[in-house]
Every structure is written in C-alpha cells, then in structure tokens.
Design a protein around this motif. Structure first.
Motif, PDB file in Angstrom:
ATOM      1  N   LEU A 179       0.859  -1.128   0.051  1.00  0.00           N
ATOM      2  CA  LEU A 179      -0.052   0.036   0.068  1.00  0.00           C
ATOM      3  C   LEU A 179       0.958   1.189  -0.056  1.00  0.00           C
ATOM      4  O   LEU A 179       1.645   1.244   0.732  1.00  0.00           O
ATOM      5  CB  LEU A 179      -0.978  -0.056   1.185  1.00  0.00           C
ATOM      6  CG  LEU A 179      -1.853   1.433   1.545  1.00  0.00           C
ATOM      7  CD1 LEU A 179      -2.924   1.082   0.556  1.00  0.00           C
ATOM      8  CD2 LEU A 179      -2.363   1.224   2.972  1.00  0.00           C
ATOM      9  N   SER A 180       0.577   1.965  -1.097  1.00  0.00           N
ATOM     10  CA  SER A 180       1.873   3.267  -1.114  1.00  0.00           C
ATOM     11  C   SER A 180       1.022   4.332  -0.385  1.00  0.00           C
ATOM     12  O   SER A 180      -0.260   4.433  -0.071  1.00  0.00           O
ATOM     13  CB  SER A 180       1.635   3.787  -2.472  1.00  0.00           C
ATOM     14  OG  SER A 180       0.530   4.192  -2.952  1.00  0.00           O
ATOM     15  N   PRO A 181       1.820   5.323   0.159  1.00  0.00           N
ATOM     16  CA  PRO A 181       1.205   6.570   0.903  1.00  0.00           C
ATOM     17  C   PRO A 181       0.303   7.158   0.226  1.00  0.00           C
ATOM     18  O   PRO A 181      -0.737   7.647   0.743  1.00  0.00           O
ATOM     19  CB  PRO A 181       2.576   7.341   1.351  1.00  0.00           C
ATOM     20  CG  PRO A 181       3.665   6.445   1.066  1.00  0.00           C
ATOM     21  CD  PRO A 181       3.173   5.288   0.131  1.00  0.00           C
ATOM     22  N   ALA A 182       0.664   7.507  -1.123  1.00  0.00           N
ATOM     23  CA  ALA A 182      -0.338   8.207  -2.194  1.00  0.00           C
ATOM     24  C   ALA A 182      -1.809   7.504  -1.872  1.00  0.00           C
ATOM     25  O   ALA A 182      -2.730   8.227  -1.848  1.00  0.00           O
ATOM     26  CB  ALA A 182       0.129   8.348  -3.279  1.00  0.00           C
ATOM     27  N   MET A 183      -1.804   6.136  -2.184  1.00  0.00           N
ATOM     28  CA  MET A 183      -2.954   5.585  -2.138  1.00  0.00           C
ATOM     29  C   MET A 183      -3.701   5.499  -0.950  1.00  0.00           C
ATOM     30  O   MET A 183      -4.991   5.677  -0.786  1.00  0.00           O
ATOM     31  CB  MET A 183      -2.897   4.004  -2.556  1.00  0.00           C
ATOM     32  CG  MET A 183      -4.345   3.168  -2.698  1.00  0.00           C
ATOM     33  SD  MET A 183      -5.386   3.939  -3.903  1.00  0.00           S
ATOM     34  CE  MET A 183      -4.677   3.035  -5.697  1.00  0.00           C
ATOM     35  N   ALA A 184      -2.948   5.578   0.125  1.00  0.00           N
ATOM     36  CA  ALA A 184      -3.764   5.417   1.544  1.00  0.00           C
ATOM     37  C   ALA A 184      -4.037   6.710   1.788  1.00  0.00           C
ATOM     38  O   ALA A 184      -5.494   7.094   2.418  1.00  0.00           O
ATOM     39  CB  ALA A 184      -2.553   5.199   2.703  1.00  0.00           C
TER      40      ALA A 184
END
Lengths: 257, 82
Positions: free
Chosen positions: A167-172
């Motif tokens: 899970l990428s920070p941007a998606m989160a």
C-alpha cells in the motif's frame, strides 16, 4: 473479460471491482453474476484495473487516478462497441470509484449499480490495515503495531505491506479522503445491500447517504438481500457464494434500462 | 439474547459456518481450529461485532487470546459492553 449478451443486445455493463483481497475473493461470484446478466441480454465487461488481478503494473505503483482512467477507458470501449446505454456496476470500494466516474463522464451512464458500497474510504483503509494486525496474530509474532503506528509510517512516506499488497502512502491518503455521500451520481442508482436477516435494518450510515441523495433528487432503489457477508468471506480455497445476491441482481436488471 | 448467542450468530454469518454454528459452545476453539477464520475473516468478524453489538474495538485489542475460544471472545465483548 467480456461476457457477450445472449440474443439481442439490450445494454452494456462495466464492472468496477473491489479493493485488493476483496476483489480477489469475489471474482467467482462476480463472474457468476456477469453470466446471469449476459443471459438477460446485457454485455458485461469486467476489467482488472492497473496493478490489480491480471492487469499489468504493480499494485503499489497504481494511483486512484489511474483507476479512474481505467474506468473511463472501459466505458469508451463499450461505447465503441455500440453500447449507447450503459450501467456502471461497482462493488465495495469499486462503488465509490464508479460513483465518482459517473459524475465525470461527458456522456452520462444510464445507471449506477452498487454492491455493498464502501461509504467512507477512511473506514475501508482502517479495516485494510487491520488485516496486517490480524495476520501478525496468526504468525504468533506479538508486535506493538497498531493502526496508528502504520498510519504514521505511511504519513512519513513508507509503503506498508498488507496481506501481500504493498500500500503506497499516496493511495492511503487518497482512500482516506473518499466519501460516498459527496459523490452523488447524476443517474438513477440501484443499491444492493447484504443484511444478516430480514428483521435487521440497513446500517444508519448507509440509510443517511441514501436519504441525502434522494433529498437531492437522485432516484435510489435499495434492495436489501438477506445473506452472509460475501465480501469478507474467509476461505480462499472455497469459492465465495451468494446466490441470493446474484438472483436479486439479475431479477432487477430487467428494469435497469 | 445473551451475548454468547450474538457472538455465535455473528461468527456463523461471517464464516458461513452453516449448521456447524449450532455445535459451538464456550469451550470451542476458534483461532487455529476453525479453518475459515483467517486474517481477512478476523477483520470482517471485528467489523460485524462492532456493528451488531455497537462496540468499538481498538487495534491493540486484536490479540490471539481474545480469539482463542468462543468463550474468550464472548467475555471480551461482554467487557466492552459493560
């Protein structure tokens, strides 16, 4: 994957899948429902969005906006095949994405169909991160990790592995900002909600969204389906079944267009 | 309805246990014994318990001891309800 309609084409449907493991576990059920819809003269397109399923790219590289483009492309593809009347059918987080895309389309879709829509991206994210905490419980590795700790690491720019998905920070960050209530589709909505039994009402949160949309003039047709919660079904080896939902969906599809 | 009945019913629903639900008693082991109870099921189970019982479960309460038996899970929920 395209399920061609049996007999003359009545309309088209583009399916927008759920997030991560929920997508994976619901594949069989969605394929079943697609065949039932195709038997009613609907052409059903199932896509795997960037980084998901059999699609190219890595999950951690995909952004919410990539997925939005994927949905728009799928709709264009169906229009290119001659489908003037189209429904966007979204499951769980896919319903949020479908609602957002429906509002953005230059030529509107005829209808949105939701299966157990996620109401708040934030809640979905919290539950997704819990998967990692739950896995730790099984491996017997006692850790002090909590959702808060994971959120802090994401906020600091670190990607977090959850159940095999990075899970990428941007998606989160993007997930946490999504709110279905604010993404009212500009078309009628068919909303399918699985509840434990007929005596149990819809959750207050879902009722609020529906009432708010109806108050603004959106037609929302709610179908409660008494069944087990298919989206979180547990055993990957056993195929997830929810015949009541497939049956209710295909019965109503007659009236969608 | 006693809490144990609520917990048993949520468990049966989430794990799709069917008739096996009725055979569960306080001593029935869950984690590591019920094959359907994987990590995704634990997350679904927590969400369903929160919704059904109107409780909020914190992340640091997700502990193997809580999910050991139907009895331990029920005791945990009763504690949250108290």
């Amino acid at each position: 994957m395209y399920h061609p309609p049996a007999g003359p084409v009545r309309a088209g449907v583009v399916f927008v899948h759920a997030f991560a493991e929920e997508m994976n576990k619901s594949r069989h059920l969605v394929a079943q429902a697609s065949r039932a819809l195709a038997a009613q003269g609907l052409g059903v397109l199932l896509i795997d969005m960037k980084g998901c399923g059999d699609s190219t790219g890595l999950f951690e590289d995909a952004s919410w906006d990539d997925w939005r483009s994927d949905v728009h492309l799928a709709v264009q593809f169906m229009r290119g095949r001659g489908h003037a009347r189209l429904a966007l059918w979204g499951m769980r987080l896919g319903a949020l994405l479908a609602a957002q895309c429906a509002a953005e389309m230059p030529i509107g879709v005829t209808r949105c169909v939701f299966w157990q829509p996620v109401l708040q991206g934030e809640t979905h994210l919290v539950q997704f991160l819990r998967l990692r905490l739950a896995s730790a419980m099984f491996s017997g590795t006692k850790s002090d990790e909590t959702g808060k700790v994971l959120r802090a690491r994401l906020a600091a720019g670190e990607s977090i592995e959850v159940a095999g998905y990075l899970l990428s920070p941007a998606m989160a960050a993007r997930l946490s900002s999504l709110d279905l209530a604010s993404l009212r589709p500009p078309c009628p909505v068919s909303w399918f909600e699985v509840i434990a039994d007929e005596q149990r009402a819809l959750t207050p949160a879902a009722s609020r969204v529906i009432a708010a949309w109806q108050g603004l003039g959106t037609s929302v047709h709610l179908t409660p389906v008494a069944a087990e919660p298919f989206w979180g079904a547990s055993n990957a080896a056993e195929l997830v079944q929810c015949p009541a939902l497939v049956e209710a969906t295909s019965r109503q599809a007659q009236a969608w267009f | 309805m006693a809490t144990i009945d609520d917990v048993r019913s949520v468990l049966g629903q989430v794990l799709q246990l069917g008739a096996r639900q009725g055979t569960l008693n306080e001593q029935s082991p869950l984690l590591g014994s019920v094959p359907e109870l994987d990590s995704m099921a634990v997350v679904s189970l927590i969400a369903a318990l929160e919704e059904r019982l109107g409780i909020v479960i914190d992340d640091d309460e997700i502990d193997a001891a809580t999910f050991a038996t139907l009895g331990s899970l029920t005791a945990f929920c009763e504690h949250k309800l108290a």
